[in-house]
Motif scaffolding. Structure first.
Motif, PDB file in Angstrom:
ATOM      1  N   LEU A  55       1.003  -1.103  -0.052  1.00  0.00           N
ATOM      2  CA  LEU A  55      -0.016   0.056   0.174  1.00  0.00           C
ATOM      3  C   LEU A  55       1.043   1.153   0.127  1.00  0.00           C
ATOM      4  O   LEU A  55       1.950   1.075   0.570  1.00  0.00           O
ATOM      5  CB  LEU A  55      -1.069  -0.037   1.083  1.00  0.00           C
ATOM      6  N   ILE A  56       0.305   2.237  -0.688  1.00  0.00           N
ATOM      7  CA  ILE A  56       1.049   3.593  -0.655  1.00  0.00           C
ATOM      8  C   ILE A  56       0.523   4.890  -0.065  1.00  0.00           C
ATOM      9  O   ILE A  56      -0.605   4.745  -0.037  1.00  0.00           O
ATOM     10  CB  ILE A  56       1.358   3.828  -2.174  1.00  0.00           C
ATOM     11  N   GLY A  57       1.383   5.589   0.579  1.00  0.00           N
ATOM     12  CA  GLY A  57       0.902   6.858   1.041  1.00  0.00           C
ATOM     13  C   GLY A  57      -0.355   6.969   1.859  1.00  0.00           C
ATOM     14  O   GLY A  57      -0.296   6.085   2.890  1.00  0.00           O
ATOM     15  N   ASP A  58      -1.172   7.799   1.394  1.00  0.00           N
ATOM     16  CA  ASP A  58      -2.292   8.107   2.561  1.00  0.00           C
ATOM     17  C   ASP A  58      -3.486   6.695   2.329  1.00  0.00           C
ATOM     18  O   ASP A  58      -3.911   6.318   3.577  1.00  0.00           O
ATOM     19  CB  ASP A  58      -3.132   9.130   1.783  1.00  0.00           C
ATOM     20  N   THR A  59      -3.106   5.846   1.595  1.00  0.00           N
ATOM     21  CA  THR A  59      -4.063   4.596   1.688  1.00  0.00           C
ATOM     22  C   THR A  59      -3.518   3.769   2.809  1.00  0.00           C
ATOM     23  O   THR A  59      -4.088   3.299   3.716  1.00  0.00           O
ATOM     24  CB  THR A  59      -3.992   3.730   0.293  1.00  0.00           C
ATOM     25  N   LEU A  60      -1.854   3.666   2.922  1.00  0.00           N
ATOM     26  CA  LEU A  60      -1.432   2.782   3.842  1.00  0.00           C
ATOM     27  C   LEU A  60      -1.548   3.669   5.302  1.00  0.00           C
ATOM     28  O   LEU A  60      -1.828   2.811   6.254  1.00  0.00           O
ATOM     29  CB  LEU A  60       0.185   2.758   3.681  1.00  0.00           C
ATOM     30  N   TYR A 115       8.692   2.130   8.174  1.00  0.00           N
ATOM     31  CA  TYR A 115       8.237   2.878   6.997  1.00  0.00           C
ATOM     32  C   TYR A 115       8.188   4.376   7.167  1.00  0.00           C
ATOM     33  O   TYR A 115       8.151   4.895   8.112  1.00  0.00           O
ATOM     34  CB  TYR A 115       6.385   2.588   7.171  1.00  0.00           C
ATOM     35  N   ARG A 116       8.479   5.137   6.209  1.00  0.00           N
ATOM     36  CA  ARG A 116       8.726   6.483   5.939  1.00  0.00           C
ATOM     37  C   ARG A 116       7.489   6.653   5.001  1.00  0.00           C
ATOM     38  O   ARG A 116       7.830   6.677   3.794  1.00  0.00           O
ATOM     39  CB  ARG A 116       9.784   7.102   5.628  1.00  0.00           C
ATOM     40  N   ILE A 117       6.319   7.111   5.283  1.00  0.00           N
ATOM     41  CA  ILE A 117       5.213   7.156   4.422  1.00  0.00           C
ATOM     42  C   ILE A 117       4.830   8.889   4.265  1.00  0.00           C
ATOM     43  O   ILE A 117       4.435   9.512   4.772  1.00  0.00           O
ATOM     44  CB  ILE A 117       4.122   6.750   4.933  1.00  0.00           C
ATOM     45  N   HIS A 118       4.741   9.046   2.625  1.00  0.00           N
ATOM     46  CA  HIS A 118       4.503  10.466   2.327  1.00  0.00           C
ATOM     47  C   HIS A 118       3.112  10.704   2.314  1.00  0.00           C
ATOM     48  O   HIS A 118       2.341   9.842   1.445  1.00  0.00           O
ATOM     49  CB  HIS A 118       5.246  10.836   1.077  1.00  0.00           C
ATOM     50  N   SER A 119       2.617  11.652   2.935  1.00  0.00           N
ATOM     51  CA  SER A 119       1.240  11.851   3.008  1.00  0.00           C
ATOM     52  C   SER A 119       0.720  12.963   2.159  1.00  0.00           C
ATOM     53  O   SER A 119       1.259  14.201   2.265  1.00  0.00           O
ATOM     54  CB  SER A 119       0.442  11.994   4.480  1.00  0.00           C
ATOM     55  N   ARG A 132      -2.112  14.140   1.832  1.00  0.00           N
ATOM     56  CA  ARG A 132      -3.346  14.973   2.587  1.00  0.00           C
ATOM     57  C   ARG A 132      -2.663  16.110   3.726  1.00  0.00           C
ATOM     58  O   ARG A 132      -2.765  17.132   3.823  1.00  0.00           O
ATOM     59  CB  ARG A 132      -4.155  13.957   3.135  1.00  0.00           C
ATOM     60  N   GLU A 133      -1.599  15.343   4.203  1.00  0.00           N
ATOM     61  CA  GLU A 133      -0.965  16.017   5.300  1.00  0.00           C
ATOM     62  C   GLU A 133       0.309  16.966   5.000  1.00  0.00           C
ATOM     63  O   GLU A 133       0.985  17.576   5.845  1.00  0.00           O
ATOM     64  CB  GLU A 133      -0.848  15.221   6.798  1.00  0.00           C
ATOM     65  N   LYS A 134       0.579  16.459   3.976  1.00  0.00           N
ATOM     66  CA  LYS A 134       1.758  17.321   3.263  1.00  0.00           C
ATOM     67  C   LYS A 134       3.030  17.020   4.247  1.00  0.00           C
ATOM     68  O   LYS A 134       3.697  18.146   4.426  1.00  0.00           O
ATOM     69  CB  LYS A 134       1.801  18.745   3.099  1.00  0.00           C
ATOM     70  N   THR A 135       3.465  15.707   4.606  1.00  0.00           N
ATOM     71  CA  THR A 135       4.361  15.522   5.673  1.00  0.00           C
ATOM     72  C   THR A 135       4.589  14.192   5.272  1.00  0.00           C
ATOM     73  O   THR A 135       4.024  13.413   4.794  1.00  0.00           O
ATOM     74  CB  THR A 135       3.973  15.877   6.753  1.00  0.00           C
ATOM     75  N   VAL A 136       5.761  13.636   5.946  1.00  0.00           N
ATOM     76  CA  VAL A 136       6.000  12.128   6.112  1.00  0.00           C
ATOM     77  C   VAL A 136       5.539  11.741   7.473  1.00  0.00           C
ATOM     78  O   VAL A 136       5.806  12.076   8.478  1.00  0.00           O
ATOM     79  CB  VAL A 136       7.573  11.942   5.996  1.00  0.00           C
ATOM     80  N   ILE A 137       4.890  10.567   7.427  1.00  0.00           N
ATOM     81  CA  ILE A 137       4.438   9.747   8.407  1.00  0.00           C
ATOM     82  C   ILE A 137       5.294   8.493   8.901  1.00  0.00           C
ATOM     83  O   ILE A 137       5.429   7.999   7.870  1.00  0.00           O
ATOM     84  CB  ILE A 137       2.929   9.634   8.590  1.00  0.00           C
TER      85      ILE A 137
END
Length: 527
Positions: free
Chosen positions: A149-154, A187-191, A193-198
């Motif tokens: 899964l990628i980005g905001d979906t993950l 995991y370093r997930i680019h969001s 929506r939030e314009k940041t890395v989660i």
């Protein structure tokens, strides 16, 4: 007839297999499930994760304490940051698997309504809640390919699972196992929506433990091949089995792929009256590499990534890692590309050690084809003329290195890679190259093994980058070259020193001289 499996989950009724349920600590996993823990199981690709999870599902369901479901979330990958599409794929996967594996139609009947009413940021949580309430036994959910899964979906998936943690087991699954290549904490997930890395650790901070599925041990690899012997009567000679271990270090796909190649594809091996020999295993390895099998092709594709390059590059040139985030090192470890041993970080096995420089120099080899013919470097008695070969490379390196090295992604390791591209092009016609390199070794050991009419010729070529004084580099290099010659049984040795210091003229860099170390003659080449 059963066979070695290299595609998809293992089926022990059709494939030679070690029982997947034995691949991990079953007692430890049962304890975590009984304690209502959520945890991670991770391992490199094609090591048997899916087979083990499916076996675990069957095992748990036979105990009749829990209802266990396996679900693969990879189909949500194409949704990327479209959370609504991704969530429909995820809950649809759970619903269809529940119908097929558990004969439970409840999730499928509810998923459309739940999706419409609760929306993408709550649908998974609500589906698991309602399903748990409706289930006659607590649910254990095994989620495979979570890191597909990628980005905001993950991010949404992890957060919705975390949000239901306090409702278990009556209103949420008793236990959830997340399975992927990496530990969720990394995991370093680019969001978008939030314009940041989660970080995965913050999005799923209810994780209790992280378990890793290991490679086969030497005994397990032998057991797998023994199954073939018991089924067919075909024996593996002891030195052939030793070579399998050396080439694979137990990587499950490689072990199976070599077995399938040598016993089911090679004509000599299909004759069950022929024992599998060392030479047959060597040829099987070469066949896999030249065909660019899917596993090896995927591995090669990872070499293009910056975070892989900055870890693998220093290993190729034998230097030290500097100013590289630990997360990137862990990422390459999790991919299975490298391994950590008492001597430090190194490429995980001999096949990877060979395919990495070959892959990185493929285009260079094509470009070299019209310039240098293998026959130019073969003596009348069939032996390889290593002196003529290295003299040709020395001239080529002087005239072309600046242009050619710029073409490499791995520029710091460029001289070593260019030398290997040149040698590979020539040696392909009648021999092979064994390679040894690793972090902090400050050298690369190449062993050319060349067959001719009266035997086998072994030539050691030691590659070093000049860092200190030339005399000190030569002195250390001679010792290392002589040692490798002794270890490999070579009767000819060459030490190649690349001088990359700024401001040096080619007249100062280029030389050839004969040296001796403990009575062993070694040619030293400056470039």
């Amino acid at each position: 007839m059963k066979y070695f499996n290299t595609a998809g989950p293992v089926n022990c009724d059709e494939h030679y297999c070690l029982p997947p349920i034995e691949r991990f600590d079953l007692e430890g996993i049962e304890r975590l499930i009984d304690q209502k823990k959520y945890f991670v199981l991770h391992a490199p690709r094609q090591t048997g994760k899916t087979s083990s999870l499916l076996a675990l599902m069957d095992y748990i369901n036979k105990q009749e304490t829990y209802r266990c479901l396996y679900a693969n979330f990879e189909k949500g990958q194409s949704a990327r940051n479209d959370v609504r599409r991704g969530m429909r794929a995820v809950i649809g996967e759970i619903a269809s698997r529940a119908r097929d594996y558990l004969r439970d139609g409840f999730p499928l009947a509810q998923m459309t309504t739940i999706m419409d009413v609760w929306g993408e940021d709550s649908a998974l949580n609500e589906l698991l809640s309602q399903w748990s309430q409706n289930s006659p036994r607590p649910i254990v959910l095994l989620i495979d390919e979570i890191d597909a899964l990628i980005g905001d979906t993950l991010i949404s998936t992890l957060r919705q699972i975390r949000a239901g943690y306090d409702k278990k087991p009556d209103n949420f699954p008793q236990s959830i196992i997340l399975c992927g290549v990496r530990d969720v904490r990394d995991y370093r997930i680019h969001s978008e929506r939030e314009k940041t890395v989660i970080t995965g650790g913050s999005a799923f901070n209810v994780k209790a433990e992280s378990l890793r599925l290991g490679d086969f041990s030497s005994d397990e690899a032998k057991r797998l091949y023994q199954i073939h012997t018991e089924e067919t009567g075909q024996m593996f000679e002891p030195d052939a089995m030793d070579r399998v271990w050396e080439l694979t270090r137990g990587q499950p796909w490689l072990v199976n792929a070599l077995g399938y190649e040598v016993c089911f594809k090679m004509k000599e091996g299909r004759n069950r009256g022929n024992p599998v020999t060392l030479e047959m295993i060597r040829q099987a390895k070469e066949n896999l590499i030249l065909r660019r099998e899917t596993h090896l092709d995927q591995l090669a594709d990872k070499l293009k990534e910056k975070r892989v390059r900055q870890v693998v590059g220093p290993i190729l040139e034998g230097t030290s890692i500097e100013n590289i985030p630990h997360d990137d090192i862990q990422y390459v470890l999790d991919l299975g590309l490298i391994d950590r041993s008492a001597s430090g970080l190194k490429i995980a096995n001999s096949i990877y050690r060979e395919i990495i420089p070959r892959e990185l120099t493929t285009i260079a080899q094509y470009n070299l084809e019209p310039l240098y013919r293998p026959s130019w470097y073969v003596l009348p008695d069939g032996r390889l003329d290593a002196n003529a070969l290295l003299a040709a490379f020395q001239e080529f390196f002087r005239e072309n290195s600046e242009i050619w090295l710029e073409r490499f992604d791995y520029k710091e390791a460029g001289p070593h890679l260019l030398m290997q591209a040149f040698l590979q092009r020539i040696v392909n016609s009648g021999g092979r190259i064994d390679r040894e390199y690793g972090l902090g070794r400050r050298r690369t050991d190449l062993l050319i093994i060349w067959k001719h009419s009266t035997g086998v010729q072994k030539v050691v070529i030691e590659l070093k980058i000049l860092y200190k004084s030339l005399d000190a580099t030569i002195a250390k290099g001679l010792e290392q070259t002589a040692d490798y010659m002794d270890k490999s049984g070579a009767d000819e040795g060459h030490l190649v020193i690349f001088d990359r210091r700024e401001g040096r003229k080619w007249e100062e860099k280029i030389f050839r001289k004969e040296e001796k170390y403990d009575g062993v003659g070694i040619a030293v080449w400056g470039m």
